[in-house]
Scaffold this motif. Structure first.
Motif, PDB file in Angstrom:
ATOM      1  N   LEU A  51       0.628  -1.335  -0.083  1.00 43.03           N
ATOM      2  CA  LEU A  51      -0.157  -0.067   0.170  1.00 43.03           C
ATOM      3  C   LEU A  51       0.769   1.068  -0.085  1.00 43.03           C
ATOM      4  CD1 LEU A  51      -2.875   1.120   0.218  1.00 43.03           C
ATOM      5  CD2 LEU A  51      -2.729   1.213   2.834  1.00 43.03           C
ATOM      6  N   SER A  55       1.052   3.921  -3.069  1.00 45.60           N
ATOM      7  CA  SER A  55       0.749   5.308  -2.821  1.00 45.60           C
ATOM      8  C   SER A  55       1.992   6.216  -3.231  1.00 45.60           C
ATOM      9  CB  SER A  55       0.625   5.702  -1.112  1.00 45.60           C
ATOM     10  OG  SER A  55      -0.644   4.817  -0.886  1.00 45.60           O
ATOM     11  N   TYR A  72      -9.872  12.516  -4.541  1.00 41.87           N
ATOM     12  CA  TYR A  72      -9.547  11.720  -3.372  1.00 41.87           C
ATOM     13  C   TYR A  72     -10.968  10.826  -3.145  1.00 41.87           C
ATOM     14  CZ  TYR A  72      -4.659  13.742  -2.764  1.00 41.87           C
ATOM     15  OH  TYR A  72      -3.982  13.959  -3.018  1.00 41.87           O
ATOM     16  N   TRP A  73     -12.028  11.856  -3.290  1.00 40.82           N
ATOM     17  CA  TRP A  73     -13.095  11.218  -3.193  1.00 40.82           C
ATOM     18  C   TRP A  73     -13.629   9.988  -3.939  1.00 40.82           C
ATOM     19  CZ3 TRP A  73     -15.879  11.902   1.113  1.00 40.82           C
ATOM     20  CH2 TRP A  73     -15.823  12.992   1.949  1.00 40.82           C
ATOM     21  N   LEU A  75     -11.359   8.275  -5.514  1.00 41.03           N
ATOM     22  CA  LEU A  75     -10.541   6.990  -4.901  1.00 41.03           C
ATOM     23  C   LEU A  75     -11.085   6.473  -3.520  1.00 41.03           C
ATOM     24  CD1 LEU A  75      -7.721   5.582  -5.216  1.00 41.03           C
ATOM     25  CD2 LEU A  75      -6.752   7.292  -3.948  1.00 41.03           C
ATOM     26  N   ALA A  76     -11.473   7.180  -2.690  1.00 37.46           N
ATOM     27  CA  ALA A  76     -12.172   6.558  -1.476  1.00 37.46           C
ATOM     28  C   ALA A  76     -13.309   5.588  -1.686  1.00 37.46           C
ATOM     29  CB  ALA A  76     -12.519   7.716  -0.596  1.00 37.46           C
ATOM     30  N   THR A  78     -13.872   4.165  -4.629  1.00 36.77           N
ATOM     31  CA  THR A  78     -13.479   3.091  -5.277  1.00 36.77           C
ATOM     32  C   THR A  78     -12.805   2.051  -4.352  1.00 36.77           C
ATOM     33  OG1 THR A  78     -12.628   4.528  -7.058  1.00 36.77           O
ATOM     34  CG2 THR A  78     -11.858   2.095  -7.026  1.00 36.77           C
ATOM     35  N   VAL A  79     -12.016   2.345  -3.301  1.00 37.76           N
ATOM     36  CA  VAL A  79     -11.591   1.595  -2.097  1.00 37.76           C
ATOM     37  C   VAL A  79     -12.907   0.995  -1.306  1.00 37.76           C
ATOM     38  CG1 VAL A  79     -10.198   1.610  -0.084  1.00 37.76           C
ATOM     39  CG2 VAL A  79      -9.399   2.735  -1.926  1.00 37.76           C
ATOM     40  N   PHE A  80     -13.868   1.784  -1.201  1.00 35.43           N
ATOM     41  CA  PHE A  80     -15.061   1.097  -0.338  1.00 35.43           C
ATOM     42  C   PHE A  80     -15.722   0.138  -1.383  1.00 35.43           C
ATOM     43  CE2 PHE A  80     -19.587   1.563  -0.085  1.00 35.43           C
ATOM     44  CZ  PHE A  80     -19.848   1.181   1.235  1.00 35.43           C
ATOM     45  N   PHE A  82     -14.521  -1.790  -3.576  1.00 31.59           N
ATOM     46  CA  PHE A  82     -13.314  -2.844  -3.534  1.00 31.59           C
ATOM     47  C   PHE A  82     -13.598  -3.720  -2.328  1.00 31.59           C
ATOM     48  CE2 PHE A  82      -9.161  -4.610  -2.421  1.00 31.59           C
ATOM     49  CZ  PHE A  82      -8.936  -5.264  -3.574  1.00 31.59           C
ATOM     50  N   PHE A  83     -13.480  -3.150  -1.334  1.00 35.99           N
ATOM     51  CA  PHE A  83     -13.755  -4.077   0.039  1.00 35.99           C
ATOM     52  C   PHE A  83     -15.150  -4.584   0.187  1.00 35.99           C
ATOM     53  CE2 PHE A  83      -9.910  -1.850   1.376  1.00 35.99           C
ATOM     54  CZ  PHE A  83      -8.962  -2.679   1.769  1.00 35.99           C
TER      55      PHE A  83
END
Length: 120
Positions: A51, A55, A72-73, A75-76, A78-80, A82-83
């Motif tokens: 990670l 980054s 950033y929003w 990306l956040a 996308t991460v949400f 993904f999990f």
């Protein structure tokens, strides 16, 4: 849009620093393999290192470090998701499912069905 020589030298120095950090983190990742940590600790350590390396690459080589807040929003989000996709099997498969379904174990004392005969 020409940059001065000093500005170019500053950026090149930054890129070499990031490259050095990536080399060190790669060596640390390889080194973790020699410590024979328990599997869950080794996975956590290697994921944290990966990670960090990701980054660095995204932030400096892909120039995302100076982007606007909207990136950033996105990306956040996308991460949400993904999990969420990773946790989907855990969320959907429950232990109290209907008996006899393909996901639940066979009841105690059940006799397994015979395999169909093959004709050769």
């Amino acid at each position: 849009m020409s940059a001065s020589a000093e500005e170019v030298k500053k950026h090149i120095g930054l890129y070499w620093g990031v490259f050095g950090a990536l080399l060190v983190l790669t060596a640390v990742t390889v080194g973790v393999g020699f410590y024979h940590l328990p599997m869950h600790y080794a996975i956590i350590v290697c994921l944290v290192i990966a990670l960090t390396k990701g980054s660095l690459v995204a932030g400096y080589f892909m120039h995302l470090i100076g982007e606007k807040k909207v990136i950033y929003w996105v990306l956040a989000l996308t991460v949400f998701f993904f999990f969420l996709v990773l946790l989907l099997p855990v969320i959907t498969v429950q232990e109290d499912s209907v008996a006899g379904s393909m996901w639940s174990p066979a009841p105690a004392g059940a006799v397994p069905a015979e395999a169909p005969a093959t004709h050769e």
